[in-house]
Design a protein around this motif. Structure first.
Motif, PDB file in Angstrom:
ATOM      1  N   THR A  65       2.841  -6.407  26.061  1.00  0.00           N
ATOM      2  CA  THR A  65       3.921  -7.142  26.722  1.00  0.00           C
ATOM      3  C   THR A  65       3.554  -8.596  27.003  1.00  0.00           C
ATOM      4  OG1 THR A  65       4.738  -5.115  27.769  1.00  0.00           O
ATOM      5  CG2 THR A  65       5.428  -7.204  28.748  1.00  0.00           C
ATOM      6  N   PHE A  66       2.342  -8.834  27.501  1.00  0.00           N
ATOM      7  CA  PHE A  66       2.008 -10.205  27.906  1.00  0.00           C
ATOM      8  C   PHE A  66       1.847 -11.149  26.718  1.00  0.00           C
ATOM      9  CE2 PHE A  66      -2.438  -8.982  27.224  1.00  0.00           C
ATOM     10  CZ  PHE A  66      -3.009 -10.153  26.761  1.00  0.00           C
ATOM     11  N   THR A  67       1.798 -10.615  25.491  1.00  0.00           N
ATOM     12  CA  THR A  67       1.682 -11.484  24.317  1.00  0.00           C
ATOM     13  C   THR A  67       3.036 -11.839  23.701  1.00  0.00           C
ATOM     14  OG1 THR A  67       1.503  -9.626  22.754  1.00  0.00           O
ATOM     15  CG2 THR A  67      -0.536 -10.416  23.765  1.00  0.00           C
ATOM     16  N   VAL A  68       4.099 -11.172  24.113  1.00  0.00           N
ATOM     17  CA  VAL A  68       5.389 -11.310  23.436  1.00  0.00           C
ATOM     18  C   VAL A  68       5.934 -12.736  23.522  1.00  0.00           C
ATOM     19  CG1 VAL A  68       7.816 -10.614  23.495  1.00  0.00           C
ATOM     20  CG2 VAL A  68       6.027  -8.878  23.614  1.00  0.00           C
ATOM     21  N   LEU A  69       6.078 -13.259  24.735  1.00  0.00           N
ATOM     22  CA  LEU A  69       6.712 -14.574  24.891  1.00  0.00           C
ATOM     23  C   LEU A  69       5.872 -15.712  24.300  1.00  0.00           C
ATOM     24  CD1 LEU A  69       8.318 -14.253  28.452  1.00  0.00           C
ATOM     25  CD2 LEU A  69       9.333 -13.817  26.208  1.00  0.00           C
ATOM     26  N   PRO A  70       4.544 -15.759  24.523  1.00  0.00           N
ATOM     27  CA  PRO A  70       3.760 -16.805  23.854  1.00  0.00           C
ATOM     28  C   PRO A  70       3.837 -16.725  22.339  1.00  0.00           C
ATOM     29  CG  PRO A  70       2.489 -15.806  25.620  1.00  0.00           C
ATOM     30  CD  PRO A  70       3.709 -14.964  25.441  1.00  0.00           C
ATOM     31  N   LEU A  71       3.897 -15.507  21.795  1.00  0.00           N
ATOM     32  CA  LEU A  71       4.013 -15.350  20.348  1.00  0.00           C
ATOM     33  C   LEU A  71       5.322 -15.926  19.842  1.00  0.00           C
ATOM     34  CD1 LEU A  71       2.943 -14.117  17.666  1.00  0.00           C
ATOM     35  CD2 LEU A  71       4.208 -12.045  18.269  1.00  0.00           C
ATOM     36  N   ILE A  72       6.422 -15.631  20.534  1.00  0.00           N
ATOM     37  CA  ILE A  72       7.729 -16.160  20.137  1.00  0.00           C
ATOM     38  C   ILE A  72       7.710 -17.686  20.147  1.00  0.00           C
ATOM     39  CG2 ILE A  72      10.141 -16.383  20.868  1.00  0.00           C
ATOM     40  CD1 ILE A  72      10.019 -13.483  21.798  1.00  0.00           C
ATOM     41  N   ILE A 203      -3.514 -15.993  20.152  1.00  0.00           N
ATOM     42  CA  ILE A 203      -2.660 -14.834  20.423  1.00  0.00           C
ATOM     43  C   ILE A 203      -2.812 -13.796  19.316  1.00  0.00           C
ATOM     44  CG2 ILE A 203      -0.269 -14.063  20.665  1.00  0.00           C
ATOM     45  CD1 ILE A 203       0.342 -16.842  21.833  1.00  0.00           C
ATOM     46  N   GLN A 204      -2.853 -14.272  18.061  1.00  0.00           N
ATOM     47  CA  GLN A 204      -3.025 -13.352  16.949  1.00  0.00           C
ATOM     48  C   GLN A 204      -4.359 -12.612  17.039  1.00  0.00           C
ATOM     49  OE1 GLN A 204      -0.125 -12.757  15.603  1.00  0.00           O
ATOM     50  NE2 GLN A 204      -0.497 -13.340  13.497  1.00  0.00           N
ATOM     51  N   ARG A 205      -5.404 -13.339  17.449  1.00  0.00           N
ATOM     52  CA  ARG A 205      -6.706 -12.699  17.596  1.00  0.00           C
ATOM     53  C   ARG A 205      -6.677 -11.657  18.718  1.00  0.00           C
ATOM     54  NH1 ARG A 205     -11.858 -13.864  15.890  1.00  0.00           N
ATOM     55  NH2 ARG A 205     -10.671 -14.558  14.058  1.00  0.00           N
ATOM     56  N   VAL A 206      -6.065 -12.026  19.844  1.00  0.00           N
ATOM     57  CA  VAL A 206      -5.955 -11.083  20.958  1.00  0.00           C
ATOM     58  C   VAL A 206      -5.134  -9.869  20.540  1.00  0.00           C
ATOM     59  CG1 VAL A 206      -5.018 -10.747  23.281  1.00  0.00           C
ATOM     60  CG2 VAL A 206      -6.266 -12.838  22.738  1.00  0.00           C
ATOM     61  N   LEU A 207      -4.039 -10.115  19.830  1.00  0.00           N
ATOM     62  CA  LEU A 207      -3.215  -9.015  19.346  1.00  0.00           C
ATOM     63  C   LEU A 207      -4.002  -8.111  18.404  1.00  0.00           C
ATOM     64  CD1 LEU A 207       0.286 -10.633  18.704  1.00  0.00           C
ATOM     65  CD2 LEU A 207      -0.186  -8.638  20.111  1.00  0.00           C
ATOM     66  N   ARG A 212      -6.048  -2.787  17.686  1.00  0.00           N
ATOM     67  CA  ARG A 212      -7.119  -1.860  17.335  1.00  0.00           C
ATOM     68  C   ARG A 212      -7.164  -0.672  18.286  1.00  0.00           C
ATOM     69  NH1 ARG A 212     -12.423  -4.875  14.859  1.00  0.00           N
ATOM     70  NH2 ARG A 212     -11.332  -6.227  13.392  1.00  0.00           N
ATOM     71  N   LEU A 213      -6.514  -0.834  19.434  1.00  0.00           N
ATOM     72  CA  LEU A 213      -6.391   0.275  20.377  1.00  0.00           C
ATOM     73  C   LEU A 213      -5.166   1.128  20.083  1.00  0.00           C
ATOM     74  CD1 LEU A 213      -7.193  -1.662  23.694  1.00  0.00           C
ATOM     75  CD2 LEU A 213      -8.758  -0.244  22.353  1.00  0.00           C
ATOM     76  N   ALA A 453      -2.492 -15.392   4.015  1.00  0.00           N
ATOM     77  CA  ALA A 453      -1.224 -14.693   3.830  1.00  0.00           C
ATOM     78  C   ALA A 453      -1.412 -13.199   3.810  1.00  0.00           C
ATOM     79  CB  ALA A 453      -0.568 -15.144   2.523  1.00  0.00           C
ATOM     80  N   GLY A 454      -2.637 -12.735   3.623  1.00  0.00           N
ATOM     81  CA  GLY A 454      -2.892 -11.310   3.473  1.00  0.00           C
ATOM     82  C   GLY A 454      -2.589 -10.548   4.744  1.00  0.00           C
ATOM     83  N   SER A 455      -2.113  -9.327   4.559  1.00  0.00           N
ATOM     84  CA  SER A 455      -1.890  -8.381   5.644  1.00  0.00           C
ATOM     85  C   SER A 455      -0.821  -8.810   6.628  1.00  0.00           C
ATOM     86  CB  SER A 455      -3.196  -8.142   6.414  1.00  0.00           C
ATOM     87  OG  SER A 455      -4.228  -7.768   5.559  1.00  0.00           O
ATOM     88  N   ARG A 456       0.034  -9.771   6.263  1.00  0.00           N
ATOM     89  CA  ARG A 456       1.041 -10.180   7.221  1.00  0.00           C
ATOM     90  C   ARG A 456       2.062  -9.084   7.478  1.00  0.00           C
ATOM     91  NH1 ARG A 456       0.682 -15.768   5.804  1.00  0.00           N
ATOM     92  NH2 ARG A 456      -0.671 -16.699   7.356  1.00  0.00           N
ATOM     93  N   GLU A 457       2.310  -8.253   6.437  1.00  0.00           N
ATOM     94  CA  GLU A 457       3.259  -7.179   6.655  1.00  0.00           C
ATOM     95  C   GLU A 457       2.786  -6.266   7.776  1.00  0.00           C
ATOM     96  OE1 GLU A 457       1.948  -8.009   3.884  1.00  0.00           O
ATOM     97  OE2 GLU A 457       3.433  -8.224   2.305  1.00  0.00           O
ATOM     98  N   ARG A 458       1.471  -6.111   7.868  1.00  0.00           N
ATOM     99  CA  ARG A 458       0.937  -5.169   8.828  1.00  0.00           C
ATOM    100  C   ARG A 458       0.867  -5.746  10.231  1.00  0.00           C
ATOM    101  NH1 ARG A 458      -4.067  -3.779   5.094  1.00  0.00           N
ATOM    102  NH2 ARG A 458      -3.581  -5.877   4.431  1.00  0.00           N
ATOM    103  N   GLY A 459       1.276  -7.022  10.365  1.00  0.00           N
ATOM    104  CA  GLY A 459       1.317  -7.613  11.677  1.00  0.00           C
ATOM    105  C   GLY A 459      -0.066  -7.944  12.205  1.00  0.00           C
ATOM    106  N   PRO A 460      -0.183  -8.037  13.526  1.00  0.00           N
ATOM    107  CA  PRO A 460      -1.419  -8.509  14.124  1.00  0.00           C
ATOM    108  C   PRO A 460      -2.579  -7.548  14.004  1.00  0.00           C
ATOM    109  CG  PRO A 460       0.094  -7.753  15.808  1.00  0.00           C
ATOM    110  CD  PRO A 460       0.841  -7.749  14.513  1.00  0.00           C
ATOM    111  N   ALA A 461      -2.316  -6.349  13.520  1.00  0.00           N
ATOM    112  CA  ALA A 461      -3.411  -5.382  13.443  1.00  0.00           C
ATOM    113  C   ALA A 461      -4.527  -5.859  12.541  1.00  0.00           C
ATOM    114  CB  ALA A 461      -2.887  -4.047  12.932  1.00  0.00           C
ATOM    115  N   LEU A 462      -4.179  -6.601  11.492  1.00  0.00           N
ATOM    116  CA  LEU A 462      -5.183  -6.981  10.531  1.00  0.00           C
ATOM    117  C   LEU A 462      -5.294  -8.482  10.341  1.00  0.00           C
ATOM    118  CD1 LEU A 462      -4.489  -4.290   7.787  1.00  0.00           C
ATOM    119  CD2 LEU A 462      -6.109  -4.202   9.664  1.00  0.00           C
TER     120      LEU A 462
END
Length: 465
Positions: A65-72, A203-207, A212-213, A453-462
């Motif tokens: 939740t706390f990453t949503v608004l900064p990411l936007i 933010i991407q790194r934190v995400l 990973r959890l 550009a790699g792994s963008r489909e998978r979102g912040p996980a990778l």
């Protein structure tokens, strides 16, 4: 003294390697284990187990939740300012403009298909979960409101308040305004842009760390949901997966072939015959970035001018994602709305369309399923807790959906350059009709392509980890 001098020893670095395949298996295993624990908790009435599962799931949701608004905010600002680097010369500008036009047209069709399929299958309906029912009711009232109500709700009283109060729609508005101002200032705003770039990467790194959890979070969320709602919880997830596959399949096997046949005058059989290798690779790898060398060579094998293919396909890799940025945000937004009992009206559906058509281009270089879904539900003014909870629940089956989304993305990234090349007289019919071997990775200049550009489909996980 010896002729060869030993190099000073470097300290050994122990680093936990991230394996995407093992991660996907871990998430799916957590889905099964969480469901089993939830069933046990429900059957035995073990309150301590229900509390434990709820604590694990809610903690994971709060972290998201706390990453949503900064990411936007940072994604929109960076996306708008990055448009300055597109083009160069009249020919490049014309090609870039036409490419962007076809990106928008196909995204429009894809998002309408996503909305139609989601409304037909209604994923998420019937559970009415809510972290904040009062806030959801307030948002639901907006569905039947007027455009005047929507406009009045756009402007925050002060900048900090929009973030502090979790007003996602106001954050989107501020982001667009600030991004446009930074774009108009050019070099003067570069320090601010670089600051946003750094924040976005942070933010991407934190995400990446938080995601990973996901196996643990999935276990808690699914376990608590099964304990609370029983087996009924699996039907919405099954519908979500089915709607995503059906929507992507319609785009992949209906929209693209019609576009190729009627506009590019390319046989769909010829297209899939030459593109099937890369589409299979995309399905398995779940990465447009990893598929880029194959995608670019496939476009060339279809007769697309090599110089144009070298421009359009990499651009499409970070911008043209009909699976992740059109079909899935539509399906995912409706899934989240149904999950929390939020009734959408015409304004909300038009918002989904607008974000899909303009959002991918406006966030060029940072587009991915997580960013686009977050931007879409943010534009719908869903509360951050509702956004995070909905995305966290959907993440349980994300590895399954991501395969089809990525396959659709890559097909579109080859289709649009082929169509534009035909309209510009840059498609070689002799090459098109010449049988060619499956595209291979032909050298370091292709294998080293755009790792970001790699792994963008998978979102912040990778990404960024």
């Amino acid at each position: 003294m010896s002729e060869t001098q030993a190099e000073p020893s470097r300290p050994t670095r122990f680093r936990l390697r991230f394996d995407p395949k093992l991660f996907a298996l871990a998430v799916l295993a957590s889905l099964v284990l969480g469901a089993l624990l939830g069933w046990v908790a429900d059957s035995t009435g073990a309150g301590w187990l229900i509390t434990t599962l709820d604590t694990i799931g809610s903690t994971f949701t709060k972290l998201l939740t706390f990453t949503v608004l900064p990411l936007i905010f940072t994604a929109i600002v960076l996306g708008i300012t990055s448009l300055r680097s597109v083009g160069g010369g009249r020919t490049a500008a014309r090609l870039g403009g036409k490419t962007a036009m076809w990106f928008a047209i196909t995204s429009l069709v894809a998002v309408l298909i996503g909305i139609g399929v989601a409304n037909l299958l209604r994923p998420g309906q019937g559970l009415n979960i809510s972290p904040d029912q009062q806030r959801v009711d307030e948002v639901s009232d907006m569905a039947g409101g007027s455009w005047l109500d929507l406009v009045q709700g756009l402007v925050p009283e002060h900048l900090v308040g929009a973030f502090a109060d979790g007003e996602t729609l106001q954050v989107v508005f501020v982001s667009l305004l600030v991004g446009a101002a930074a774009y108009s200032l050019g070099e003067k705003a570069q320090p601010f842009v670089e600051f946003n770039r750094a924040v976005f990467e942070i933010i991407q790194r934190v995400l990446g760390w938080i995601i990973r959890l996901a196996p643990l979070g999935t276990l808690g969320l699914i376990g608590n949901a099964v304990a609370s709602y029983g087996n009924e919880f699996f039907v919405p997830l099954l519908k979500l997966t089915g709607a995503t596959y059906i929507g992507c399949a319609l785009v992949l096997f209906a929209v693209y072939p019609l576009l190729l046949w009627f506009v590019a005058r390319v046989s769909p059989a010829k297209f899939f015959g030459k593109a099937w290798t890369v589409l299979q690779f995309a399905f398995v790898s779940r990465s447009s970035g990893a598929s880029l060398p194959l995608s670019r060579q496939t476009a060339v094998n279809l007769g697309v001018d090599r110089s144009y293919a070298s421009f359009a396909v990499p651009l499409a890799t970070t911008t043209k994602m009909d699976g992740c940025a059109a079909v899935y945000p539509a399906v995912g937004s409706i899934f989240i709305a149904n999950l929390f009992g939020f009734h959408m009206g015409p304004v909300q559906y038009l918002t989904i369309v607008a974000v899909a058509v303009f959002g991918a281009i406006a966030t060029a270089g940072v587009t991915g399923w997580f960013t686009m879904l977050t931007l879409t539900v943010g534009a719908l003014d869903f509360p951050p807790a509702m956004i995070a909870t909905g995305i966290a629940i959907a993440y349980a089956v994300d590895p399954i959906m991501d395969m089809m989304r990525t396959m659709t993305n890559v097909a579109g990234q080859i289709t649009v350059p082929t169509v534009v090349a035909r309209t510009e007289g840059m498609l070689d019919d002799e090459v098109l009709h010449t049988p060619s071997a499956p595209p291979l990775l032909n050298g370091p200049e292709e294998t080293a392509s755009d790792e970001s550009a790699g792994s963008r489909e998978r979102g912040p996980a990778l990404s960024g980890v």
